[in-house]
Design a protein around this motif. Structure first.
Motif, short mmCIF file in Angstrom:
data_model
loop_
_atom_site.label_atom_id
_atom_site.label_comp_id
_atom_site.label_asym_id
_atom_site.label_seq_id
_atom_site.Cartn_x
_atom_site.Cartn_y
_atom_site.Cartn_z
N LEU A 1 -10.91 -11.26 -18.85
CA LEU A 1 -9.65 -10.55 -18.63
C LEU A 1 -9.69 -9.19 -19.32
CD1 LEU A 1 -7.22 -13.48 -19.49
CD2 LEU A 1 -8.17 -12.90 -17.26
N PRO A 2 -9.19 -8.16 -18.67
CA PRO A 2 -9.19 -6.84 -19.31
C PRO A 2 -8.13 -6.74 -20.40
CG PRO A 2 -8.08 -6.74 -17.19
CD PRO A 2 -8.65 -8.13 -17.30
N LEU A 3 -8.49 -6.04 -21.45
CA LEU A 3 -7.55 -5.68 -22.51
C LEU A 3 -7.43 -4.16 -22.53
CD1 LEU A 3 -8.73 -8.06 -25.39
CD2 LEU A 3 -6.88 -8.42 -23.73
N VAL A 4 -6.21 -3.67 -22.71
CA VAL A 4 -5.98 -2.23 -22.64
C VAL A 4 -5.47 -1.70 -23.97
CG1 VAL A 4 -5.49 -2.39 -20.16
CG2 VAL A 4 -3.59 -2.47 -21.82
N ALA A 5 -5.56 -0.39 -24.11
CA ALA A 5 -5.07 0.26 -25.32
C ALA A 5 -3.55 0.15 -25.41
CB ALA A 5 -5.49 1.73 -25.33
N GLY A 6 -3.05 -0.17 -26.59
CA GLY A 6 -1.62 -0.34 -26.77
C GLY A 6 -0.88 0.94 -27.09
N GLU A 7 -1.63 2.03 -27.36
CA GLU A 7 -0.97 3.29 -27.70
C GLU A 7 -1.93 4.45 -27.43
OE1 GLU A 7 -0.90 0.82 -30.36
OE2 GLU A 7 -3.00 1.21 -30.82
N ASN A 8 -1.36 5.64 -27.37
CA ASN A 8 -2.15 6.86 -27.25
C ASN A 8 -2.73 7.22 -28.61
OD1 ASN A 8 -1.50 7.34 -24.49
ND2 ASN A 8 0.48 8.19 -25.13
N ILE A 9 -3.98 7.66 -28.62
CA ILE A 9 -4.60 8.14 -29.86
C ILE A 9 -5.31 9.45 -29.53
CG2 ILE A 9 -6.33 7.70 -31.63
CD1 ILE A 9 -5.68 4.78 -31.44
N SER A 10 -4.88 10.50 -30.20
CA SER A 10 -5.47 11.82 -29.97
C SER A 10 -6.77 11.97 -30.74
CB SER A 10 -4.49 12.92 -30.41
OG SER A 10 -3.28 12.84 -29.68
N GLU A 11 -7.58 12.89 -30.25
CA GLU A 11 -8.86 13.18 -30.89
C GLU A 11 -8.66 14.13 -32.06
OE1 GLU A 11 -13.29 14.76 -29.48
OE2 GLU A 11 -11.50 15.18 -28.29
N LEU A 12 -9.38 13.89 -33.16
CA LEU A 12 -9.36 14.81 -34.28
C LEU A 12 -9.98 16.14 -33.88
CD1 LEU A 12 -10.50 12.52 -37.24
CD2 LEU A 12 -8.22 13.49 -36.91
N GLY A 13 -9.55 17.21 -34.53
CA GLY A 13 -10.12 18.51 -34.24
C GLY A 13 -10.49 19.26 -35.50
N GLY A 14 -11.29 20.30 -35.35
CA GLY A 14 -11.63 21.18 -36.45
C GLY A 14 -12.26 20.50 -37.64
N PHE A 15 -11.76 20.87 -38.84
CA PHE A 15 -12.34 20.37 -40.09
C PHE A 15 -12.21 18.86 -40.21
CE2 PHE A 15 -11.96 19.29 -44.59
CZ PHE A 15 -13.19 19.73 -45.05
N SER A 16 -11.08 18.30 -39.75
CA SER A 16 -10.88 16.85 -39.84
C SER A 16 -11.96 16.10 -39.07
CB SER A 16 -9.50 16.47 -39.29
OG SER A 16 -8.48 17.04 -40.06
N ARG A 17 -12.37 16.64 -37.95
CA ARG A 17 -13.40 16.00 -37.13
C ARG A 17 -14.74 16.00 -37.87
NH1 ARG A 17 -14.18 14.92 -31.68
NH2 ARG A 17 -16.34 15.11 -30.97
N LEU A 18 -15.07 17.16 -38.47
CA LEU A 18 -16.32 17.25 -39.23
C LEU A 18 -16.31 16.30 -40.43
CD1 LEU A 18 -16.87 21.12 -39.18
CD2 LEU A 18 -18.16 19.37 -37.91
N LYS A 19 -15.17 16.24 -41.10
CA LYS A 19 -15.06 15.37 -42.26
C LYS A 19 -15.22 13.91 -41.87
CE LYS A 19 -11.89 14.04 -45.98
NZ LYS A 19 -10.54 14.23 -46.57
N ALA A 20 -14.59 13.50 -40.77
CA ALA A 20 -14.68 12.12 -40.31
C ALA A 20 -16.10 11.77 -39.94
CB ALA A 20 -13.74 11.91 -39.12
N ALA A 21 -16.81 12.69 -39.25
CA ALA A 21 -18.19 12.44 -38.87
C ALA A 21 -19.07 12.29 -40.11
CB ALA A 21 -18.69 13.57 -37.98
N PHE A 22 -18.83 13.14 -41.13
CA PHE A 22 -19.60 13.05 -42.36
C PHE A 22 -19.35 11.72 -43.07
CE2 PHE A 22 -19.95 13.67 -46.96
CZ PHE A 22 -21.29 14.08 -47.05
N ASN A 23 -18.06 11.32 -43.14
CA ASN A 23 -17.73 10.03 -43.77
C ASN A 23 -18.41 8.87 -43.07
OD1 ASN A 23 -16.13 11.20 -45.71
ND2 ASN A 23 -14.20 10.87 -44.59
N TYR A 24 -18.47 8.94 -41.74
CA TYR A 24 -19.09 7.84 -40.99
C TYR A 24 -20.58 7.74 -41.33
CZ TYR A 24 -20.47 4.81 -37.17
OH TYR A 24 -20.97 3.77 -36.46
N MET A 25 -21.24 8.89 -41.39
CA MET A 25 -22.67 8.87 -41.73
C MET A 25 -22.90 8.39 -43.16
SD MET A 25 -24.24 12.28 -39.90
CE MET A 25 -23.04 13.41 -40.65
#
Length: 395
Positions: free
Chosen positions: A361-385
């Motif tokens: 059975l398919p499960l769907v997203a319960g809410e909208n989630i926007s993509e991070l941009g700019g410095f926040s995106r770089l910081k999140a990628a660094f944290n993940y690594m």
């Protein structure tokens, strides 16, 4: 990524059907198939969900004999519901129809020139299995039996009866006139759902026309107080058959059997299989539309998790003996890449049990989630690594 969902689902087990999504399900499996029948073709389904509790050669094309009259009745019910005709409308019996059908198989004992109400013609078909009544109804509604037969075949396609073909309106033997047990069950399910105001006619036990009383040939109307329909059939080629339905404890079962050797065997098998269905299976509401089943990790989103939601109600028709065998798990490839749109399919719910096909059975997203941009995106990628988080950092 696999996420177990056993806390809520592990106690359930066997046949799945989706209320409000599809009228189909997995076959019941070993527990249900433990019962056998001498019928050549058979199917037993849960009326509310369409779940198959038992089947045998259910997709084999077979001579349906008088059970095919259910399609003739269905089209007449449709004309009644649409206001094209009323139960009090009268149709005249033509001389050719009288001559052809007065001695051919089951009859309502119509006479040439009789003016018969739609109500009486329907009872003549349902109770007395009148071949003559079918033809009078068809000719009066469509102008000819041939055109009515075209309507029957068109309606079969519309209802998803893909292994049925009609050449006449009363089931008179013809090698090109055939149905399957599954198609008869589909037709019955539609009949009950679409025409609740007219369906009770199938429970009538007796009907008299032209001073000649006849009794309904449906054996379970007399042996099971829960039974309320539908139609018997018999030909040399097809044997003895029955399309039947009964309601007990709020549950409706639909049964189709064909290819039995006698009326006695037909009566015995029908009651036995319906009793088996009521005794060994039940229906269970499992999930509600909009229910959150789990959360998935999000990659480079403004929040680090998204709710996994089931879109529609889910109801189980299942074997009581197999309730503890069912397992379920949430499956997704994660983390899920942002942006995510509410309602977007992002995961599946897999339900399994022994001797049962996996239900996905398919499960769907319960809410909208926007993509991070700019410095926040770089910081999140660094944290993940650095720490292997979902992009935002985990506690």
């Amino acid at each position: 990524m696999l996420r177990n969902f056993g806390r809520q689902l592990a106690s359930f087990g066997f046949v799945l059907a989706l209320a409000g999504i599809v009228a189909a399900s997995a076959t019941a499996g070993a527990s249900a198939q433990a019962i056998k029948t001498v019928a050549e073709e058979a199917i037993l389904i849960e009326g509310s969900t369409g779940a198959v509790l038992f089947e045998k050669e259910a997709d084999t094309q077979m001579p349906p004999s008088s059970m095919s009259k259910l399609m003739t009745v269905y089209l007449a019910f449709e004309k009644l519901k649409d206001g094209v005709i009323t139960p009090q409308d009268e149709f005249e019996v033509s001389e050719p129809t009288y001559r052809k059908w007065r001695l051919q198989g089951s009859t309502m004992f119509l006479n040439a020139g009789d003016r018969v109400t739609v109500h009486d013609l329907l009872l003549g078909i349902i109770v007395q299995s009148g071949n003559d009544a079918c033809v009078v109804l068809a000719e009066s509604l469509a102008g000819s039996e041939e055109i009515f037969v075209e309507w029957m075949n068109a309606k079969a396609k519309e209802l998803g009866m893909n292994n049925s073909h009609f050449t006449n309106v009363n089931g008179w033997p013809d090698e090109d006139h055939y149905m399957t047990a599954r198609d008869l069950a589909t037709l019955t399910q539609a009949m009950i759902a679409n025409f609740p105001e007219y369906y009770p006619m199938f429970a009538e036990r007796n009907f008299t026309y032209a001073g000649i009383p006849q009794s309904n040939r449906n054996p379970i109307l007399y042996s099971m107080e829960e039974a309320d329909g539908l139609k018997t059939g018999h030909t040399e080629a097809g044997g003895y058959g029955l399309t039947a339905s009964a309601v007990k404890g709020g549950r409706r079962l639909i049964l189709v059997l064909n290819g039995m050797s006698s009326e006695k065997v037909r009566a015995r098998e029908s009651e036995r299989l319906l009793t088996f269905g009521f005794r060994n299976f039940d229906i269970y509401p499992l999930l509600k539309a909009g229910q959150v089943l789990d959360k998935a990790n999000v990659w480079l989103g403004e929040t680090d998790q998204v709710s996994l939601v089931i879109e529609n109600d889910v109801t189980l028709s299942l074997s009581k003996q197999a309730r503890r065998k069912m397992k379920a798990k949430v499956v997704y490839d994660g983390p899920i890449q942002a942006p995510i749109v509410k309602g977007q399919p992002i995961a599946t719910l897999e339900i399994t049990s022994s001797d049962m096909k996996t239900i996905t059975l398919p499960l769907v997203a319960g809410e909208n989630i926007s993509e991070l941009g700019g410095f926040s995106r770089l910081k999140a990628a660094f944290n993940y690594m650095l720490i292997g988080s979902s992009g935002q950092g985990d506690d």
